[in-house]
Design an enzyme around this catalytic site. Sequence first.
Site: not given
Ligand code: NAD
Length: 260
Positions: A148, A93, A152, A13, A34, A8-10
């Site tokens: 949020h 989540t 989200k 988070m 990604e 989820g590098a891009a």
């Molecule tokens: P985001 O949509 O900005 O980032 C998610 C990334 O995952 C995207 O860049 C997407 O392209 C990538 N992705 C999707 N499918 C993929 C795959 N098969 N392989 C690799 N990458 C893939 O979302 P975000 O705000 O970064 O949040 C991501 C998740 O983390 C959500 O579920 C969010 O609710 C959760 N979150 C958790 C915490 C925590 O403290 N645990 C904090 C913030 C967000």
Amino acid sequence: MINVVVCGAAGRMGQRIITMIHEEHDLKLVGAVEGQGHLLVGTRVSPEVKITDNLEQVVGGAEVIVDFTSPKASLGFLAVLAKIKKPLIIGTTGFTDEEIKNIKFITQNFPCLLAANMSIGVNLMFRLAREVAQILGDSYDVEIVEAHHNRKKDAPSGTALALANEIASALNRNIKENLVYGRKGNVGERLPKEIGIHAVRGGDIVGDHTVIFAGRGERLELTHRASSRDTFARGVVRAIRFMAKAKAGFYDMQDILGLK
Ligand code: NAD
């Protein structure tokens, strides 16, 4: 030095976590993953690391894998890591109860941390909410309000659900029977054991959670507000150091922060 891969590098988070890994002297980014077809696949996140769409290409050099993606993607990573038995930190989540049960079952054989919220303050709030619920008991109505940003995808937040779980278990209530998601129409009077959850979505709110304990003539509110994603990313850095040495099993942030 602990070698880390971020999935989820891009994402919002993923980017913060990568920046923080670069700032820590004992952590090294060795892979960034990604989703297939993402515009940034093939681009660099550091002089040594290009974003790939295949975890298996980079997992060999990793000691810990961090995942902030989507439930579907996370379950795919889990299957890969269950085979090679390397530590996985899942921040994603939105899993169903059944999926969480399966994750806990699979992770008996390798170290895995699942935490809906990595912030220190929120994890302390879990404990405080449990203690307040135990002290106030059934005579105070419990409602949880979370807010949020407008991007989200899951609602209510995993953190709000985790708070509800803590409170339900402190009050010996069956979570499934007593959780009420918002209210609309002629729903009748509130039942004493209900735990209400309400989700607000808007703008760039990073993450707010309030638990209201409403009694006769007073109410007590516990509120946590995240003002930057760095609070979660800092929790991830602590979790990486812990998980690099962890034995097989299922962990949460309470283990990492010594709050159990
Ligand atoms: P985001 O949509 O900005 O980032 C998610 C990334 O995952 C995207 O860049 C997407 O392209 C990538 N992705 C999707 N499918 C993929 C795959 N098969 N392989 C690799 N990458 C893939 O979302 P975000 O705000 O970064 O949040 C991501 C998740 O983390 C959500 O579920 C969010 O609710 C959760 N979150 C958790 C915490 C925590 O403290 N645990 C904090 C913030 C967000």
